[in-house]
Design a protein around this motif. Sequence first.
Motif, mmCIF file in Angstrom:
data_model
loop_
_atom_site.group_PDB
_atom_site.id
_atom_site.type_symbol
_atom_site.label_atom_id
_atom_site.label_comp_id
_atom_site.label_asym_id
_atom_site.label_seq_id
_atom_site.Cartn_x
_atom_site.Cartn_y
_atom_site.Cartn_z
ATOM 1 N N TYR A 398 0.881 -0.999 0.128
ATOM 2 C CA TYR A 398 -0.179 -0.093 -0.084
ATOM 3 C C TYR A 398 0.817 1.256 -0.070
ATOM 4 O O TYR A 398 1.506 1.649 0.911
ATOM 5 N N PRO A 399 0.882 2.059 -1.266
ATOM 6 C CA PRO A 399 1.780 3.117 -1.237
ATOM 7 C C PRO A 399 1.351 4.237 0.000
ATOM 8 O O PRO A 399 0.196 4.312 0.318
ATOM 9 N N ASP A 401 1.514 7.267 0.286
ATOM 10 C CA ASP A 401 0.731 8.458 -0.107
ATOM 11 C C ASP A 401 -0.690 8.037 -0.195
ATOM 12 O O ASP A 401 -1.503 9.055 0.040
ATOM 13 N N TRP A 402 -1.109 6.836 -0.659
ATOM 14 C CA TRP A 402 -2.567 6.674 -0.838
ATOM 15 C C TRP A 402 -2.984 6.245 0.753
ATOM 16 O O TRP A 402 -4.064 6.741 1.055
ATOM 17 N N VAL A 403 -2.111 5.681 1.604
ATOM 18 C CA VAL A 403 -2.583 5.516 2.922
ATOM 19 C C VAL A 403 -2.917 6.815 3.634
ATOM 20 O O VAL A 403 -3.847 7.084 4.357
ATOM 21 N N VAL A 404 -2.000 7.846 3.359
ATOM 22 C CA VAL A 404 -1.966 9.206 3.815
ATOM 23 C C VAL A 404 -3.286 9.732 3.485
ATOM 24 O O VAL A 404 -3.941 10.391 4.261
ATOM 25 N N GLN A 405 -3.429 9.856 2.357
ATOM 26 C CA GLN A 405 -4.790 10.117 1.741
ATOM 27 C C GLN A 405 -6.215 9.677 2.412
ATOM 28 O O GLN A 405 -6.849 10.271 2.729
ATOM 29 N N GLY A 406 -6.035 8.324 2.501
ATOM 30 C CA GLY A 406 -7.224 7.593 3.091
ATOM 31 C C GLY A 406 -7.378 8.014 4.612
ATOM 32 O O GLY A 406 -8.301 7.930 4.997
ATOM 33 N N GLN A 407 -6.257 8.026 5.173
ATOM 34 C CA GLN A 407 -6.363 8.266 6.801
ATOM 35 C C GLN A 407 -6.473 9.784 7.185
ATOM 36 O O GLN A 407 -7.015 10.062 7.965
ATOM 37 N N ARG A 471 -2.677 -7.984 -5.188
ATOM 38 C CA ARG A 471 -3.558 -6.553 -5.377
ATOM 39 C C ARG A 471 -4.902 -6.761 -4.865
ATOM 40 O O ARG A 471 -5.673 -5.975 -5.105
ATOM 41 N N GLU A 472 -5.344 -7.851 -4.299
ATOM 42 C CA GLU A 472 -6.604 -8.152 -3.806
ATOM 43 C C GLU A 472 -6.958 -7.917 -2.325
ATOM 44 O O GLU A 472 -8.272 -7.345 -2.058
ATOM 45 N N VAL A 473 -6.090 -7.875 -1.479
ATOM 46 C CA VAL A 473 -6.296 -7.732 -0.058
ATOM 47 C C VAL A 473 -6.477 -6.285 0.432
ATOM 48 O O VAL A 473 -5.610 -5.593 0.060
ATOM 49 N N VAL A 474 -7.670 -5.994 0.977
ATOM 50 C CA VAL A 474 -7.750 -4.600 1.303
ATOM 51 C C VAL A 474 -6.964 -4.162 2.692
ATOM 52 O O VAL A 474 -6.953 -5.331 3.483
ATOM 53 N N LEU A 475 -6.629 -3.140 2.924
ATOM 54 C CA LEU A 475 -5.810 -2.829 4.026
ATOM 55 C C LEU A 475 -6.698 -3.129 5.216
ATOM 56 O O LEU A 475 -5.854 -3.630 6.391
ATOM 57 N N THR A 476 -7.797 -2.889 5.413
ATOM 58 C CA THR A 476 -8.534 -3.166 6.474
ATOM 59 C C THR A 476 -8.491 -4.613 6.815
ATOM 60 O O THR A 476 -8.415 -4.818 8.058
ATOM 61 N N ASP A 477 -8.493 -5.572 5.939
ATOM 62 C CA ASP A 477 -8.511 -7.097 6.299
ATOM 63 C C ASP A 477 -6.922 -7.162 6.785
ATOM 64 O O ASP A 477 -6.935 -7.918 7.748
ATOM 65 N N SER A 478 -6.012 -6.602 6.224
ATOM 66 C CA SER A 478 -4.656 -6.931 6.652
ATOM 67 C C SER A 478 -4.346 -6.498 8.269
ATOM 68 O O SER A 478 -3.441 -7.132 8.946
ATOM 69 N N ILE A 479 -5.048 -5.188 8.648
ATOM 70 C CA ILE A 479 -5.090 -4.736 9.835
ATOM 71 C C ILE A 479 -5.771 -5.589 10.827
ATOM 72 O O ILE A 479 -5.263 -5.841 11.954
ATOM 73 N N TYR A 487 2.997 -4.406 3.352
ATOM 74 C CA TYR A 487 3.872 -3.193 3.606
ATOM 75 C C TYR A 487 3.296 -1.874 3.101
ATOM 76 O O TYR A 487 2.785 -1.808 2.025
ATOM 77 N N VAL A 488 3.302 -1.067 4.035
ATOM 78 C CA VAL A 488 2.998 0.272 3.754
ATOM 79 C C VAL A 488 4.338 0.973 3.022
ATOM 80 O O VAL A 488 5.184 1.244 3.956
ATOM 81 N N ASP A 489 4.252 1.320 1.671
ATOM 82 C CA ASP A 489 5.581 1.599 1.289
ATOM 83 C C ASP A 489 5.959 3.039 1.353
ATOM 84 O O ASP A 489 5.131 3.860 0.726
ATOM 85 N N VAL A 490 7.052 2.919 2.211
ATOM 86 C CA VAL A 490 7.694 4.404 2.500
ATOM 87 C C VAL A 490 8.730 4.572 1.654
ATOM 88 O O VAL A 490 9.723 5.595 2.001
#
Length: 625
Positions: A398-399, A401-407, A471-479, A487-490
């Motif tokens: 999960y890049p 910048d996408w995570v920051v935008q979503g959070q 590319r299928e697993v949603v971040l919510t499921d991972s957490i 991996y949150v790609d920094v």
Amino acid sequence: MIGPPPTPYPTRSSLAFSQVPGSLPGDVVPKDIDLSIFPSLGQEFLSNLKRHVLSADAIWRDFFALTGQLRTFNGAEQVFSEWDGVLLERDLGEWKMENASVCRMAASISWVDVSFTFSVEKKCGRNGESRNGELRRNCFGIVSFVPDGGGKWKVWMLRTMLENFEGFSHPDDPSAIFSHPVPRSTPSSSEEELEFDVIVIGAGQCGLSLAGRLGALGIEYLLLEKEAEVGRSWTGKYDSVRQHTVREMNNLPFERTYKADDPTLLPAKTVAEGYENYAEKYRINVWLGVRTERCVRKDEGWELNVRLRNETRVLRTKHLALSLGGGASVPNPPFIVGRGHFKDDVLNIGEYKNCHPWKGKKGVVVGSGTGAHDVAQDMLDAGLKAVTMVQRSKTPVYPVDWVVQGQSMMEVDPESVVYNTEIPPSVADRLVSLLPLKIERELMKVNMNGLIAANPERFDALEKVGFRVDREVVLTDSILLRGGGYYVDVGTSKHIAEGDIKIKSGVKIERFTQNGLKFEDGQEIDADLVVFATGYERDIRLQAAGIVGHEIAASLPQARVLTADGEVSGPMTPSAERLWVVRGAVSEARFQSRFIALQIQAALLGKPLPDCQWGGLNGTHKSSS
């Protein structure tokens, strides 16, 4: 020291989010909508809720407000039945509707929200007394509207939460902390037995959050920490560790923990400093350097023998809360044969600090989650001449910048930033954390899928060099359900794609050799350092057993299990009689701790909420309101 359990703890499989009801509306709200009608519409509908005003896929999540429990109800029939059942027993009053707003959390999704406050109390008996002596609850809610096919507005989503009990302080207001005497220090005599309402073990984000809430409610507590300093749970990890969620999501309860000019992704040192400052500012009653040697049920509570400064102290408490860093504190490396043949260094993620001693040498990291990426990046930065990552299974990426935008944002509207330096965290939490988990997950899925489809090259580049991307697993499921493995790609993905970090993927390690690792396909990779970053022990019951013993630990609910109504088991309700297991990221700790503190408060006042109405032996409790 308690060893392995005599038999494996019972487990049950978790549902997938696809098996749980709940769906999103389309972009159904006109751009020129007149919002002025919705406060009165909300008042009308909720004051006397009828089945016909609910959409077919209506959903209601209640945080201890009307039901006195954490519940999610799905579908118009269940929502109406449960709401109607509440009204048979309780009066809802003092409705106050706020202004309406349009929520556009994705380009294809919209609805109308109206927030409101109200009160809940048990209906009176013939002589005016409150049945069962329940505490009067002050509550907050959000009602969400969508139009039906005929243009009539329907209630699609309801979110309700307990704020505080009438006549008592509020868990979001720390002023009560400063109106009481400074918490007691350690007793001068080891013979002195001390009694508390609550003892919390573990001064990480969960323990500190709960301690702050208990202080705000005027509940006498003690926080025990085995390390010599607050924040060691962060500074004790590898040097490059940092938070992978945005700064404004990671404040502890009350005011902001961090400064506006602190990094967006906080490094461990800054996190630890924030924890230390929090403990000092809010007079957290914490004993440091304490080891729990014995913990047993005693009368209507617990008795602990703890080791402090080479002396044993006896402590008694009515409630015990375990904040043990479940899922992120005990490394779980695999067993690989031949370790004794390898002539160089092997570390697990818990032992690893940095790669500087191995500059100019060859490093291998086993694993492909956040910790493994951090280690691989550290190897590269430290000047190792060869860095290889061993990936055992597909990995969601999960890049950042996408995570920051979503959070940071509730909606696609740039003016709708939620977690920022202007909106208090407690207000932001109401907008985000009250969402039913299924709805939160579906929103994340829509947004992430759109970004993945629009930016496939980010993942194509990784797969070209052998890194397998899920590319299928949603971040919510991972957490929530997996508790890791992503991996949150920094920035490290770029180095993988460019070949600075080599990938060995999809082939099992056969054994150690004298010079490195041999794989089942026959390939050998030389190494001077092998680091296992393969995740942590996920069964928090194993850690709890070190405090309360195997018998009680075996009775605790399994973590990260999604139930049929769409809740994840365990984090906000008692795990056994007067026993709480507190876990989660900082944002979860901040929000959930308020409800744990309120349930404990009600129990201490002799008017417990349903899940604290103990009925029977071995920590069983009633489940009906």
